[in-house]
Design a protein around this motif. Structure first.
Motif, PDB file in Angstrom:
ATOM      1  N   LEU A  43      -5.842   1.952   5.947  1.00  0.00           N
ATOM      2  CA  LEU A  43      -6.316   2.639   4.750  1.00  0.00           C
ATOM      3  C   LEU A  43      -7.024   3.947   5.113  1.00  0.00           C
ATOM      4  O   LEU A  43      -7.816   3.997   6.059  1.00  0.00           O
ATOM      5  CB  LEU A  43      -7.281   1.746   3.965  1.00  0.00           C
ATOM      6  CG  LEU A  43      -6.708   0.416   3.461  1.00  0.00           C
ATOM      7  CD1 LEU A  43      -7.787  -0.383   2.744  1.00  0.00           C
ATOM      8  CD2 LEU A  43      -5.515   0.651   2.539  1.00  0.00           C
ATOM      9  N   ARG A  55       0.929   4.946   0.504  1.00  0.00           N
ATOM     10  CA  ARG A  55       0.061   5.963   1.109  1.00  0.00           C
ATOM     11  C   ARG A  55       0.018   7.251   0.286  1.00  0.00           C
ATOM     12  O   ARG A  55      -1.011   7.916   0.218  1.00  0.00           O
ATOM     13  CB  ARG A  55       0.553   6.292   2.520  1.00  0.00           C
ATOM     14  CG  ARG A  55       0.367   5.140   3.492  1.00  0.00           C
ATOM     15  CD  ARG A  55       0.589   5.591   4.917  1.00  0.00           C
ATOM     16  NE  ARG A  55       0.329   4.511   5.846  1.00  0.00           N
ATOM     17  CZ  ARG A  55       0.009   4.697   7.121  1.00  0.00           C
ATOM     18  NH1 ARG A  55      -0.104   5.919   7.581  1.00  0.00           N
ATOM     19  NH2 ARG A  55      -0.195   3.678   7.921  1.00  0.00           N
ATOM     20  N   TYR A 112       0.863  -1.186   0.000  1.00  0.00           N
ATOM     21  CA  TYR A 112       0.000   0.000   0.000  1.00  0.00           C
ATOM     22  C   TYR A 112       0.893   1.227   0.000  1.00  0.00           C
ATOM     23  O   TYR A 112       1.688   1.428   0.917  1.00  0.00           O
ATOM     24  CB  TYR A 112      -0.900  -0.029   1.237  1.00  0.00           C
ATOM     25  CG  TYR A 112      -1.687   1.243   1.496  1.00  0.00           C
ATOM     26  CD1 TYR A 112      -2.313   1.953   0.464  1.00  0.00           C
ATOM     27  CD2 TYR A 112      -1.841   1.725   2.796  1.00  0.00           C
ATOM     28  CE1 TYR A 112      -3.047   3.100   0.712  1.00  0.00           C
ATOM     29  CE2 TYR A 112      -2.583   2.877   3.061  1.00  0.00           C
ATOM     30  CZ  TYR A 112      -3.178   3.557   2.019  1.00  0.00           C
ATOM     31  OH  TYR A 112      -3.900   4.695   2.273  1.00  0.00           O
ATOM     32  N   GLY A 161      -2.204   6.529  -2.628  1.00  0.00           N
ATOM     33  CA  GLY A 161      -3.476   5.937  -2.263  1.00  0.00           C
ATOM     34  C   GLY A 161      -3.805   4.701  -3.074  1.00  0.00           C
ATOM     35  O   GLY A 161      -4.950   4.485  -3.470  1.00  0.00           O
ATOM     36  N   ARG A 162      -2.780   3.869  -3.316  1.00  0.00           N
ATOM     37  CA  ARG A 162      -2.976   2.695  -4.171  1.00  0.00           C
ATOM     38  C   ARG A 162      -2.499   1.438  -3.469  1.00  0.00           C
ATOM     39  O   ARG A 162      -1.410   1.416  -2.880  1.00  0.00           O
ATOM     40  CB  ARG A 162      -2.230   2.867  -5.491  1.00  0.00           C
ATOM     41  CG  ARG A 162      -2.390   1.696  -6.448  1.00  0.00           C
ATOM     42  CD  ARG A 162      -1.625   1.894  -7.742  1.00  0.00           C
ATOM     43  NE  ARG A 162      -1.753   0.736  -8.603  1.00  0.00           N
ATOM     44  CZ  ARG A 162      -2.756   0.519  -9.447  1.00  0.00           C
ATOM     45  NH1 ARG A 162      -3.724   1.408  -9.546  1.00  0.00           N
ATOM     46  NH2 ARG A 162      -2.798  -0.559 -10.190  1.00  0.00           N
ATOM     47  N   VAL A 198      -9.132   4.756  -2.068  1.00  0.00           N
ATOM     48  CA  VAL A 198      -8.015   3.873  -2.391  1.00  0.00           C
ATOM     49  C   VAL A 198      -8.286   3.156  -3.709  1.00  0.00           C
ATOM     50  O   VAL A 198      -9.406   2.694  -3.952  1.00  0.00           O
ATOM     51  CB  VAL A 198      -7.787   2.834  -1.261  1.00  0.00           C
ATOM     52  CG1 VAL A 198      -6.705   1.839  -1.653  1.00  0.00           C
ATOM     53  CG2 VAL A 198      -7.415   3.529   0.029  1.00  0.00           C
TER      54      VAL A 198
END
Length: 267
Positions: free
Chosen positions: A56, A32, A30, A35-36, A60
């Motif tokens: 999360l 940050r 992930y 956002g993927r 996302v």
């Protein structure tokens, strides 16, 4: 898929949360900043999202890792010693002052420190354009001991920026000469044009010369200089409004080329 654990790590200056199996192998990560959630195996999607749920935030995107662009591949294969991107504004002067700070009892300020202050002021102004899709490289070395103080790359083109300390000083520009206060005039614009021409040769793209004055009290230009923009440091953000010259992919490709020290070895 069970027993997944989340391990934080930093990669290429970005924080990532890796999702690992009990044996330590990765199944996803992930990012940050973007956002993927990048999945290495689609069949483990639900288990991965369940493991990441406490971490999360916001919207996302979930999917396979994006295919790296040629510019990203070039950056990833570049040796750290050859990468100019981490250079700070005034990097060469910072290194020189660290090696030889000079005597502590100087009656007059070390001129290197004024030059450093100018490069830091101008460099910080250029770095603020990063959010607008521009890149700046600092202290780009040229053969023979010369260097480009700042190389700015963005949608409006490429710019070789020379910083000049001019705080509370009268500045007279009479192409190619520049006079600071009562100091002797120097052919600054001629050298700046020559450095921009060398950069154009190295990158096979037109590079425009810019003289950036850090804090001048009064500027007088006798005639419009040939090819050279003259800007005071508060005006540098205006360069971000230039556009229509380079596409985003071209900007990234030129930045990848320019950050490689070897690009500048034969200019």
């Amino acid at each position: 898929m069970s027993g997944l654990r989340v391990v934080p790590a930093f990669r290429h200056g970005r924080e990532r949360l890796y999702v690992c199996r009990p044996d330590g192998s990765n199944v996803a990560w992930y990012d940050r900043e973007t956002g993927r959630v990048n999945l290495l195996a689609e069949d483990g999607r639900d288990d991965v999202l369940a493991a990441l749920k406490p971490f999360l935030t916001g919207q996302v995107t979930v999917g396979p890792p994006p295919v790296p662009t040629p510019a990203e591949l070039a950056r990833l294969t570049l040796h750290p010693d050859d990468d100019l991107a981490p250079n700070r504004p005034g990097e060469a002067l910072l290194v020189a002052l660290d090696r030889d700070p000079g005597p502590a009892h100087r009656l007059r300020p070390d001129p290197r420190r004024r030059a450093l202050a100018a490069e830091q002021t101008v460099g910080e102004a250029l770095d603020r354009l990063e959010g607008a899709g521009w890149h700046t490289l600092h202290s780009v070395p040229l053969p023979g001991g010369d260097r480009i103080h700042h190389l700015l790359i963005g949608s409006g083109g490429l710019f070789a920026v020379h910083s000049l300390y001019a705080r509370k000083t009268r500045v007279l520009v009479a192409d190619p000469m520049v006079t600071l206060g009562r100091h002797e005039a120097e052919p600054v614009l001629r050298r700046l044009r020559a450095d921009a021409d060398r950069a154009s040769y190295a990158l096979t793209a037109e590079v425009h010369p810019v003289l950036a004055l850090a804090g001048p009290a009064h500027l007088t230009v006798t005639a419009e200089p040939r090819r050279v923009r003259i800007l005071q440091d508060p005006e540098l953000d205006g360069l971000a409004r230039l556009g229509g010259v380079l596409k985003p992919a071209d900007v990234e490709a030129l930045h990848a080329m320019a950050r490689d020290r070897n690009t500048w070895a034969r200019v």
